[in-house]
Design an enzyme around this catalytic site. Sequence first.
Site, PDB file in Angstrom:
ATOM      1  N   ASN A  80     -10.218   6.691   7.061  1.00  0.00           N
ATOM      2  CA  ASN A  80      -9.256   7.778   6.954  1.00  0.00           C
ATOM      3  C   ASN A  80      -8.648   7.853   5.561  1.00  0.00           C
ATOM      4  O   ASN A  80      -8.924   7.020   4.695  1.00  0.00           O
ATOM      5  CB  ASN A  80      -8.159   7.605   8.017  1.00  0.00           C
ATOM      6  CG  ASN A  80      -7.638   8.920   8.538  1.00  0.00           C
ATOM      7  OD1 ASN A  80      -7.530   9.897   7.802  1.00  0.00           O
ATOM      8  ND2 ASN A  80      -7.300   8.952   9.814  1.00  0.00           N
ATOM      9  N   HIS A 110      -3.918 -13.534  -7.790  1.00  0.00           N
ATOM     10  CA  HIS A 110      -3.723 -14.112  -9.118  1.00  0.00           C
ATOM     11  C   HIS A 110      -3.267 -15.555  -8.995  1.00  0.00           C
ATOM     12  O   HIS A 110      -2.658 -15.950  -8.001  1.00  0.00           O
ATOM     13  CB  HIS A 110      -2.689 -13.305  -9.903  1.00  0.00           C
ATOM     14  CG  HIS A 110      -3.159 -11.930 -10.236  1.00  0.00           C
ATOM     15  ND1 HIS A 110      -3.827 -11.646 -11.399  1.00  0.00           N
ATOM     16  CD2 HIS A 110      -3.093 -10.765  -9.545  1.00  0.00           C
ATOM     17  CE1 HIS A 110      -4.145 -10.363 -11.424  1.00  0.00           C
ATOM     18  NE2 HIS A 110      -3.709  -9.809 -10.306  1.00  0.00           N
ATOM     19  N   ALA A 135      -3.222   2.420  11.223  1.00  0.00           N
ATOM     20  CA  ALA A 135      -2.606   2.978  10.012  1.00  0.00           C
ATOM     21  C   ALA A 135      -1.801   1.910   9.274  1.00  0.00           C
ATOM     22  O   ALA A 135      -1.160   1.061   9.894  1.00  0.00           O
ATOM     23  CB  ALA A 135      -1.703   4.149  10.384  1.00  0.00           C
ATOM     24  N   ALA A 153      -1.143  -0.966  13.846  1.00  0.00           N
ATOM     25  CA  ALA A 153      -0.560  -0.301  12.694  1.00  0.00           C
ATOM     26  C   ALA A 153       0.491  -1.167  12.009  1.00  0.00           C
ATOM     27  O   ALA A 153       1.215  -1.928  12.662  1.00  0.00           O
ATOM     28  CB  ALA A 153       0.062   1.025  13.122  1.00  0.00           C
ATOM     29  N   LYS A 176      -3.519 -10.449  22.549  1.00  0.00           N
ATOM     30  CA  LYS A 176      -4.308 -10.422  23.777  1.00  0.00           C
ATOM     31  C   LYS A 176      -5.774 -10.178  23.457  1.00  0.00           C
ATOM     32  O   LYS A 176      -6.133  -9.794  22.345  1.00  0.00           O
ATOM     33  CB  LYS A 176      -3.792  -9.381  24.766  1.00  0.00           C
ATOM     34  CG  LYS A 176      -3.954  -7.939  24.342  1.00  0.00           C
ATOM     35  CD  LYS A 176      -3.393  -7.033  25.443  1.00  0.00           C
ATOM     36  CE  LYS A 176      -3.592  -5.592  25.163  1.00  0.00           C
ATOM     37  NZ  LYS A 176      -3.147  -4.740  26.261  1.00  0.00           N
TER      38      LYS A 176
END
Length: 183
Positions: A80, A110, A135, A153, A176
């Site tokens: 997306n 780094h 997302a 998300a 789960k």
Amino acid sequence: MEFPRHLKQTDPAFNETFKIKNANEPLIQAFNQKPHSLAEIRALLTQITGKEIPASTEISIPFETDFGKNITIGKECFINKNAMFDDLGGISIGDRCLIGPNATLVTINHVRAVNKRWDLHLGAIHIESDVWLGANVTVLPGVTIGKGAIIGANSLVNKDIPPRTLAVGSPAKVIKQVEPDAD
């Protein structure tokens, strides 16, 4: 081009990375500046990654990568908008994966010492087949996400996630199991 797990600023490969990065930046800019057909998107990404993007895979723009040449994407994937792949350490995505908007995959870290901060630790990210990243998920260097896993998300994935599990949070924790044919 394969890079070692630790790349010092004094290594010849360090400068080579910037040459490749600089060559790819105009391609990424062209990729994101205007609408493209799905075929054009795949063609541009094939040029950026140096690997064929399967016709069954869809990638929404904008899409960002800092390097490009160390990305492999499987069949029937959907990536997306606003995905960012920091791929110097390598990113492999299996078949049928879903990657939500604003996902960030980071393969570079780094060195902590102030006088060596430009030195890099690289860790490949492996996303096995049938994974769903929600997302705003961030995946850190060296992580493998197992087949069929779901990452909720806004999660931060800093360690391996077993197959067919649901993991959420920052850092992501398995909460789960996911059944193969669950709704």
